[in-house]
Structure formats: C-alpha cells, structure tokens
Design a protein around this motif. Structure first.
Motif, PDB file in Angstrom:
ATOM      1  N   PHE A  28       0.781  -0.885  -0.227  1.00 11.10           N
ATOM      2  CA  PHE A  28       0.044  -0.134   0.010  1.00 11.10           C
ATOM      3  C   PHE A  28       0.800   1.207  -0.130  1.00 11.10           C
ATOM      4  CE2 PHE A  28      -2.516  -3.126   1.875  1.00 11.10           C
ATOM      5  CZ  PHE A  28      -3.457  -3.502   1.273  1.00 11.10           C
ATOM      6  N   PRO A  29       1.088   1.524  -1.261  1.00 11.45           N
ATOM      7  CA  PRO A  29       2.123   2.977  -1.339  1.00 11.45           C
ATOM      8  C   PRO A  29       1.733   3.810  -1.628  1.00 11.45           C
ATOM      9  CG  PRO A  29       2.530   1.293  -3.190  1.00 11.45           C
ATOM     10  CD  PRO A  29       1.431   0.200  -2.098  1.00 11.45           C
ATOM     11  N   ASN A  30       0.267   4.071  -1.649  1.00  9.34           N
ATOM     12  CA  ASN A  30      -0.540   5.413  -2.544  1.00  9.34           C
ATOM     13  C   ASN A  30      -0.716   5.705  -0.823  1.00  9.34           C
ATOM     14  OD1 ASN A  30       0.291   5.052  -5.062  1.00  9.34           O
ATOM     15  ND2 ASN A  30      -1.104   3.600  -4.849  1.00  9.34           N
ATOM     16  N   ARG A  31       0.180   6.793  -0.174  1.00 13.02           N
ATOM     17  CA  ARG A  31      -0.765   7.173   1.293  1.00 13.02           C
ATOM     18  C   ARG A  31       0.992   8.362   1.759  1.00 13.02           C
ATOM     19  NH1 ARG A  31       0.134   2.337   6.123  1.00 13.02           N
ATOM     20  NH2 ARG A  31       1.374   1.449   4.304  1.00 13.02           N
ATOM     21  N   GLN A  32       0.284   8.917   1.858  1.00 10.15           N
ATOM     22  CA  GLN A  32       0.521  10.582   2.631  1.00 10.15           C
ATOM     23  C   GLN A  32       0.425  10.304   4.342  1.00 10.15           C
ATOM     24  OE1 GLN A  32      -0.887  13.748   0.759  1.00 10.15           O
ATOM     25  NE2 GLN A  32      -2.803  12.360   0.586  1.00 10.15           N
ATOM     26  N   CYS A  33       1.088  11.882   5.255  1.00  8.28           N
ATOM     27  CA  CYS A  33       1.572  11.778   6.288  1.00  8.28           C
ATOM     28  C   CYS A  33       0.492  13.545   6.387  1.00  8.28           C
ATOM     29  CB  CYS A  33       2.347  11.727   6.766  1.00  8.28           C
ATOM     30  SG  CYS A  33       2.826  10.401   7.927  1.00  8.28           S
ATOM     31  N   ILE A  34      -0.175  13.615   6.977  1.00  8.49           N
ATOM     32  CA  ILE A  34      -1.016  15.349   7.425  1.00  8.49           C
ATOM     33  C   ILE A  34      -0.900  15.133   8.506  1.00  8.49           C
ATOM     34  CG2 ILE A  34      -3.195  16.040   6.537  1.00  8.49           C
ATOM     35  CD1 ILE A  34      -4.318  14.332   4.799  1.00  8.49           C
ATOM     36  N   LYS A  35      -0.262  16.989   8.446  1.00  8.25           N
ATOM     37  CA  LYS A  35       0.235  17.127  10.145  1.00  8.25           C
ATOM     38  C   LYS A  35      -0.987  18.147   9.978  1.00  8.25           C
ATOM     39  CE  LYS A  35       2.312  21.260   9.456  1.00  8.25           C
ATOM     40  NZ  LYS A  35       3.929  22.332   8.923  1.00  8.25           N
ATOM     41  N   PHE A  36      -1.084  18.242  11.883  1.00 11.19           N
ATOM     42  CA  PHE A  36      -2.935  19.031  12.748  1.00 11.19           C
ATOM     43  C   PHE A  36      -1.981  19.457  13.338  1.00 11.19           C
ATOM     44  CE2 PHE A  36      -4.468  14.911  10.405  1.00 11.19           C
ATOM     45  CZ  PHE A  36      -5.487  15.548   9.298  1.00 11.19           C
ATOM     46  N   ASP A  37      -2.522  19.815  14.488  1.00 16.53           N
ATOM     47  CA  ASP A  37      -1.715  21.083  15.465  1.00 16.53           C
ATOM     48  C   ASP A  37      -1.122  19.579  16.532  1.00 16.53           C
ATOM     49  OD1 ASP A  37      -2.897  22.919  14.248  1.00 16.53           O
ATOM     50  OD2 ASP A  37      -4.663  23.697  16.092  1.00 16.53           O
ATOM     51  N   ASN A  38      -1.640  19.024  16.830  1.00 16.71           N
ATOM     52  CA  ASN A  38      -1.054  18.476  18.144  1.00 16.71           C
ATOM     53  C   ASN A  38      -0.344  16.618  17.394  1.00 16.71           C
ATOM     54  OD1 ASN A  38      -3.719  17.577  17.853  1.00 16.71           O
ATOM     55  ND2 ASN A  38      -4.039  17.589  20.208  1.00 16.71           N
ATOM     56  N   ARG A  39      -0.716  16.483  16.374  1.00 19.02           N
ATOM     57  CA  ARG A  39      -0.236  15.133  16.145  1.00 19.02           C
ATOM     58  C   ARG A  39      -0.354  14.934  14.067  1.00 19.02           C
ATOM     59  NH1 ARG A  39      -5.944  12.910  12.797  1.00 19.02           N
ATOM     60  NH2 ARG A  39      -7.500  14.963  13.415  1.00 19.02           N
ATOM     61  N   ALA A  40       0.363  13.665  13.611  1.00 19.31           N
ATOM     62  CA  ALA A  40       0.550  13.405  12.537  1.00 19.31           C
ATOM     63  C   ALA A  40      -0.418  12.502  12.195  1.00 19.31           C
ATOM     64  CB  ALA A  40       1.862  13.634  11.736  1.00 19.31           C
ATOM     65  N   ALA A  41      -1.342  12.617  10.683  1.00 15.68           N
ATOM     66  CA  ALA A  41      -1.764  10.971  10.537  1.00 15.68           C
ATOM     67  C   ALA A  41      -1.645  10.371   9.039  1.00 15.68           C
ATOM     68  CB  ALA A  41      -3.486  11.452  10.456  1.00 15.68           C
ATOM     69  N   VAL A  42      -1.619   9.280   9.410  1.00 19.68           N
ATOM     70  CA  VAL A  42      -0.960   8.150   7.848  1.00 19.68           C
ATOM     71  C   VAL A  42      -2.646   8.188   7.568  1.00 19.68           C
ATOM     72  CG1 VAL A  42       0.345   6.225   6.513  1.00 19.68           C
ATOM     73  CG2 VAL A  42       0.907   7.427   8.721  1.00 19.68           C
TER      74      VAL A  42
END
Length: 208
Positions: A28-42
């Motif tokens: 599953f290579p089609n992923r990204q990290c998204i930044k929020f105020d106090n967390r990052a999500a895959v």
C-alpha cells in the motif's frame, strides 16, 4: 533491505528530544502523512481511499503530542498510549498496556506493533524515553539511555538499534528518517513525519 515501518526516538546530535516515523510499504504505497496541530496521521492519497477496505491497518495517527511528551507508533495504539499518558499513567506502563491489549496486527504477516515515547525536558532527572514492540512471540518495553537515539522497525531485528540522528529541526528529521543516514539503507519509503523539541514540539511531514 526491506524492514517495513520504522520509528526513531531519543535525542538528536544537538541534544534535543525528537520522535520520527516512516512508512515503508510494498502493498500500500499510495499513502501520505498529514499534519495537524498536535498530531500527524497516515492516510491514503486522494483516489486511493478504497484501500482502507482492503486493509484496516493502513490509516492511523502516527504521531501525537500530549503536553511535554511525543508519542509515535505504527498504528492505532498511538492514541491508546496518548490517552493513558494524558490520564497520568507513566510512559513505560502506557506503552506496555497498549501493546499488551492490542497485540500484534492480525494480518498475513503478523506485523508487530512498535511504539516510542519521549519527553521534552533536557534535565536528566526528568527525562524519560522508552521504545516497545509486540510481535507474535514477545512483548518488550525498554528505556532508552539518556542522550542516546535508537530506531526499531516492524520486520527488522525486533530489538532497537542505536542510531546517530543528526537532523536538527522537525522538517529535517522527517526527511532524515525517510532516506538519509542509516535509513537510506532501507527500501520502499513512502511517507514520514517527525517532531523535534526546541522550546516546544513542532511537527513536520515529508511527502515526496
């Protein structure tokens, strides 16, 4: 060499606490990290949202900040650890609790759960840094010695290894764990995130 997901925690070469995480993936290579105020999500990239129906383990909060503490992991146990710490549980017990109750991932590879937690203070008597792993044969939580940095991966040696982590900022750290230093030896990087404490925790992501 392919070692799967990787996390690194401890103190960088400037003596600043840090936590970094990298997704490495063949399926599953089609992923990204998204930044929020106090967390990052895959999360899946746009157009690949259907992937979550094939594998429920591919999206999660990979990094959380709770007061003076950074939590990083390869799954939903990031949130369990963060919640326990926010309620006052100590770091070692919070990691052990999450790994014991959630165990390894029940996929075709019995993917281990890995986790790391580091506090932001540079005072030795207040500093705490632990790394843990739960696979289908063991559960291990260990303290990282003061001033050192380590990394651990899902399909690697199953114990943590020392590392020289020279990245100084959160953005540099996200890039460093992606394909620099020791981490350049590990194949199929997809996305990464990191946080470095420099007066406060700041989060950065790297999506090439």
């Amino acid at each position: 060499m392919y070692t799967g997901r990787i996390l690194s925690i401890g103190m960088n070469s400037d003596g600043k606490p840090f936590a970094a995480y990298r997704v490495s993936s063949r399926s599953f290579p089609n992923r990204q990290c998204i930044k929020f105020d106090n967390r990052a999500a895959v999360v899946p990239k746009e157009g690949f949202e259907k992937d979550i129906y094939e594998n429920t383990y591919i999206t999660y909060n990979s990094l959380r900040i709770v007061r003076d503490t950074a939590i990083v992991s390869n799954g939903s146990h990031t949130d369990v650890i963060a919640d326990k710490i926010s309620l006052g549980m100590n770091i070692k017990d919070a990691i052990a609790y999450s790994l014991l109750t959630m165990d390894y991932e029940k996929d075709d590879y019995h993917t281990p759960r890995i986790a790391g937690v580091v506090t932001s203070t540079n005072k030795k008597d207040e500093y705490a840094c632990y790394v843990g792993i739960a696979n289908d044969k063991k559960l291990l939580v260990e303290e990282v010695p003061y001033g050192e940095a380590v990394f651990i991966s899902t399909y690697g040696s199953q114990v943590h290894d020392s590392v020289e982590f020279s990245a100084k900022t959160s953005q540099e750290a996200a890039k460093f764990i992606f394909d620099e230093g020791t981490f350049a030896n590990y194949k199929k990087p997809v996305t990464s995130c990191a946080t470095v404490f420099d007066g406060e925790w700041t989060i950065a992501v790297h999506n090439p």
